[in-house]
Design a protein around this motif. Structure first.
Motif, mmCIF file in Angstrom:
data_model
loop_
_atom_site.group_PDB
_atom_site.id
_atom_site.type_symbol
_atom_site.label_atom_id
_atom_site.label_comp_id
_atom_site.label_asym_id
_atom_site.label_seq_id
_atom_site.Cartn_x
_atom_site.Cartn_y
_atom_site.Cartn_z
ATOM 1 N N LYS A 10 0.841 -1.208 0.000
ATOM 2 C CA LYS A 10 0.000 0.000 0.000
ATOM 3 C C LYS A 10 0.877 1.259 0.000
ATOM 4 O O LYS A 10 0.598 2.222 -0.716
ATOM 5 C CB LYS A 10 -0.913 -0.016 1.235
ATOM 6 N N ILE A 11 1.928 1.216 0.804
ATOM 7 C CA ILE A 11 2.861 2.355 0.837
ATOM 8 C C ILE A 11 3.538 2.500 -0.520
ATOM 9 O O ILE A 11 3.711 3.605 -1.040
ATOM 10 C CB ILE A 11 3.923 2.201 1.957
ATOM 11 N N ALA A 14 1.281 4.117 -2.865
ATOM 12 C CA ALA A 14 1.187 5.547 -2.549
ATOM 13 C C ALA A 14 2.395 6.299 -3.117
ATOM 14 O O ALA A 14 2.273 7.420 -3.624
ATOM 15 C CB ALA A 14 1.092 5.755 -1.045
ATOM 16 N N SER A 18 2.289 9.290 -5.773
ATOM 17 C CA SER A 18 2.947 10.566 -5.452
ATOM 18 C C SER A 18 3.938 10.956 -6.539
ATOM 19 O O SER A 18 4.007 12.105 -6.967
ATOM 20 C CB SER A 18 3.665 10.446 -4.099
ATOM 21 N N TRP B 106 1.902 10.426 8.326
ATOM 22 C CA TRP B 106 1.411 10.080 6.987
ATOM 23 C C TRP B 106 1.411 8.565 6.765
ATOM 24 O O TRP B 106 0.483 8.004 6.169
ATOM 25 C CB TRP B 106 2.278 10.770 5.926
ATOM 26 N N GLN B 109 -1.626 7.186 8.277
ATOM 27 C CA GLN B 109 -2.836 7.648 7.586
ATOM 28 C C GLN B 109 -3.086 6.862 6.303
ATOM 29 O O GLN B 109 -4.233 6.503 6.002
ATOM 30 C CB GLN B 109 -2.720 9.137 7.230
ATOM 31 N N VAL B 110 -2.027 6.619 5.557
ATOM 32 C CA VAL B 110 -2.179 5.890 4.284
ATOM 33 C C VAL B 110 -2.757 4.496 4.538
ATOM 34 O O VAL B 110 -3.639 4.030 3.822
ATOM 35 C CB VAL B 110 -0.817 5.758 3.550
ATOM 36 N N THR B 113 -6.638 4.284 5.221
ATOM 37 C CA THR B 113 -7.630 4.773 4.243
ATOM 38 C C THR B 113 -8.453 3.600 3.739
ATOM 39 O O THR B 113 -7.919 2.509 3.500
ATOM 40 C CB THR B 113 -6.958 5.468 3.044
ATOM 41 N N PHE B 119 -7.380 7.433 -0.280
ATOM 42 C CA PHE B 119 -6.020 6.953 -0.525
ATOM 43 C C PHE B 119 -5.279 7.934 -1.430
ATOM 44 O O PHE B 119 -4.141 8.317 -1.147
ATOM 45 C CB PHE B 119 -6.055 5.558 -1.160
ATOM 46 N N GLU B 122 -4.303 11.114 0.306
ATOM 47 C CA GLU B 122 -3.130 10.932 1.166
ATOM 48 C C GLU B 122 -1.856 10.829 0.329
ATOM 49 O O GLU B 122 -0.808 11.371 0.688
ATOM 50 C CB GLU B 122 -3.272 9.659 2.026
ATOM 51 N N ALA B 123 -1.956 10.099 -0.789
ATOM 52 C CA ALA B 123 -0.781 9.872 -1.634
ATOM 53 C C ALA B 123 -0.313 11.147 -2.321
ATOM 54 O O ALA B 123 0.822 11.238 -2.781
ATOM 55 C CB ALA B 123 -1.098 8.796 -2.682
ATOM 56 N N ALA B 128 4.101 12.557 1.380
ATOM 57 C CA ALA B 128 4.355 11.340 0.588
ATOM 58 C C ALA B 128 5.673 11.495 -0.176
ATOM 59 O O ALA B 128 6.508 10.581 -0.196
ATOM 60 C CB ALA B 128 3.203 11.094 -0.384
#
Lengths: 106, 197
Positions: A10-11, A14, A18, B106, B109-110, B113, B119, B122-123, B128
């Protein structure tokens, strides 16, 4: 796949989101001017075009070497003997005659 | 609509000595170069690296063979300038201690979600990018470039190999290893958070 792996993925997702987000950026007002000044300097360095100075020096050196070689070839081919020319400089003196004899010229 | 002189025409003029004509190419491809540079180097260094890319393109212009579009050739030069930038950085690691409180929060938080919307929100936060910069800073320049191009940008391995001038096998192996390293870095960050909790 355990919970921890899910969290890692998931990170990671992200991060991808980003990274792909468009970045708003405006280069400074003189960025392009500065770049073109560097490009011009680079072209000067490449061609040695300091008013053509470097190119002229190398061309002159080449011509001088060529002339020196031609002159040397002429001297070797001709009967011209430098020792006789030098001797003439001395011959109006008595000492000059002795000198010429001691060198085996006369 | 007049699109201006063709790239080949401008290149020809520059090679013949009309250096100022190079500015046409700068104006035309400036956005492309910056879009690549901003994905690989910090924003405060983007202007310098973008200039280096154009300067390198100018110096190498005689070797541009016109087998592929100028745009592709310039993109390769730009990517390699980004790689050179990281190779020149002695210490690109960012300590965890420099994280803002928001960046640490952060991570939590991610993970909590529930919706795609939340999501993505947050991203998209600045935090991030900060955490990503930390993670990338722990990689070698080679791993960093391959991970960014293959996994973050989504370029195919073959295209990445062409951009970097490396073999496909080398990029494939490095892509796999660098992704494992990234997972390890993320895992350590999460373990660190859980340890504090």
């Amino acid at each position: 796949m355990n919970r921890h792996d899910d969290d890692v993925r998931k990170i990671e997702e992200a991060f991808i989101h980003s990274h792909r987000k468009p970045v708003e950026f405006e280069a400074g007002p003189f960025w392009q001017q500065t770049l073109m000044a560097r490009v011009l300097m680079e072209s000067t360095a490449e061609y040695g075009n300091d008013f053509g100075y470097n190119r002229t020096v190398w061309r002159a050196a080449f011509v001088t070497c060529l002339l020196a070689m031609l002159f040397a070839t002429y001297v070797l081919d001709s009967d011209w003997g430098a020792q006789y020319q030098v001797t003439e400089l001395f011959l109006d003196e008595a000492d000059g005659l002795d000198l010429a004899r001691s060198f085996g010229i006369l | 609509m007049d699109k201006g002189p063709q790239d080949s025409e401008i290149i020809s003029r520059v090679i013949q000595g009309d250096v100022n004509a190079f500015e046409f190419l700068v104006g035309r491809y400036r956005a492309l170069v910056f879009s690549i540079v901003l994905k690989h180097v910090p924003a405060e260094k983007a202007e310098d690296v973008a200039q280096e890319a154009f300067l390198e393109a100018f110096k190498s212009l005689k070797s541009f063979a016109e087998r592929s579009p100028f745009l592709n050739w310039l993109a390769k030069i730009t990517v390699r300038c980004c790689y050179d930038f990281w190779r020149g950085q002695r210490n690109s690691e960012i300590p965890v201690s420099s994280f803002s409180e928001n960046s640490e929060e952060w991570l939590d938080q991610v993970l909590v979600t529930r919706s795609r919307e939340a999501f993505e929100r947050e991203a998209s936060r600045r935090e991030a990018a900060e955490v990503l910069a930390y993670a990338l800073g722990k990689l070698s320049p080679e791993d960093r470039m391959v991970l960014t191009l293959v996994h973050l940008d989504g370029h195919p391995v073959k295209e990445t190999a062409e951009l970097l001038g490396w073999s496909v096998v080398s990029v494939k192996v490095r892509a796999h290893r660098s992704r494992r390293k990234l997972h390890k870095i993320i895992s350590n960050l999460l373990d660190g958070r859980r340890g504090e909790a």
